[in-house]
Design a protein around this motif. Structure first.
Motif, PDB file in Angstrom:
ATOM      1  N   GLN A  63       0.826  -1.205   0.000  1.00 15.93           N
ATOM      2  CA  GLN A  63       0.000   0.000   0.000  1.00 15.93           C
ATOM      3  C   GLN A  63       0.862   1.257   0.000  1.00 15.93           C
ATOM      4  OE1 GLN A  63      -2.341  -1.184   3.462  1.00 15.93           O
ATOM      5  NE2 GLN A  63      -4.162  -1.300   2.145  1.00 15.93           N
ATOM      6  N   SER A  90       2.435  -7.142  -2.576  1.00 18.41           N
ATOM      7  CA  SER A  90       1.047  -7.594  -2.528  1.00 18.41           C
ATOM      8  C   SER A  90       0.944  -9.075  -2.886  1.00 18.41           C
ATOM      9  CB  SER A  90       0.200  -6.746  -3.479  1.00 18.41           C
ATOM     10  OG  SER A  90      -1.148  -7.107  -3.370  1.00 18.41           O
ATOM     11  N   TYR A 106      -6.733  -6.831  -3.260  1.00 17.32           N
ATOM     12  CA  TYR A 106      -5.782  -5.738  -3.491  1.00 17.32           C
ATOM     13  C   TYR A 106      -4.786  -6.112  -4.578  1.00 17.32           C
ATOM     14  CZ  TYR A 106      -2.864  -1.699  -2.532  1.00 17.32           C
ATOM     15  OH  TYR A 106      -2.166  -0.511  -2.654  1.00 17.32           O
TER      16      TYR A 106
END
Length: 181
Positions: A63, A90, A106
């Motif tokens: 993120q 991720s 995500y």
């Protein structure tokens, strides 16, 4: 230990300028496990690779890198250093905790955003039930793959992508491709 990474406009401009030469891409099956060369890391971070970090740390790092990449680059592509780092972290988070829907969603979003269409399509397909926003992202990945298949003359694959994309969300792109089949 979570560190807040702050980059000045000067550093961001330097990162974006450093991207003039294309980076080598990782194999489609898994991101590379090398340490990212991203400004703002400390000597202690250099020993931390996605493979040695926890899933939650990888997710948080993904993120952070994605936010930095949004600022640093005019267009999101996997071959940009920060986008690659975001996707790689991720990927490891989603792999380490395969049952964690948030991590997998995500990752699918990052694949879509960085225009890695086949990985995005497959990731959305594996998630199963999608919310309305996810359906739009998934439909976009299907439309892109349908267009590519149609361009190479593979009408059967294009039809498959169109049908799956329409099952997620209707779009003008999918309708236009369907009319050409």
């Amino acid at each position: 230990m979570k560190k807040t990474l702050m980059l000045t406009a000067f550093a961001l401009a330097g990162l974006a300028a450093a991207q003039t030469a294309p980076a080598t891409t990782a194999p489609a099956t898994a991101p590379m496990t090398t340490t990212s060369t991203v400004t703002g890391t400390t000597a202690g971070d250099a020993m931390m690779t996605p493979a040695t970090m926890s899933a939650s740390d990888n997710f948080a790092r993904a993120q952070e890198y994605a936010v930095q990449a949004d600022v640093a680059y005019p267009a999101p592509f996997y071959d940009r250093t920060l986008w690659k780092a975001a996707v790689d972290h991720s990927y490891f988070a989603a792999t380490q905790e395969a049952g964690n829907r948030d991590y997998n969603a995500y990752l699918a979003q990052l694949y879509t955003k960085t225009q890695w269409w086949i990985n995005a399509y497959n990731a959305w397909n594996r998630l199963g039930d999608l919310n309305e926003t996810e359906k739009q992202w998934a439909s976009l990945s299907a439309a892109k793959l349908a267009y590519i298949a149609l361009q190479r003359g593979d009408r059967a694959a294009a039809r498959t992508y169109v049908e799956k994309g329409l099952s997620w969300a209707d779009s003008a792109s999918l309708q236009a491709i369907r009319s050409r089949l």
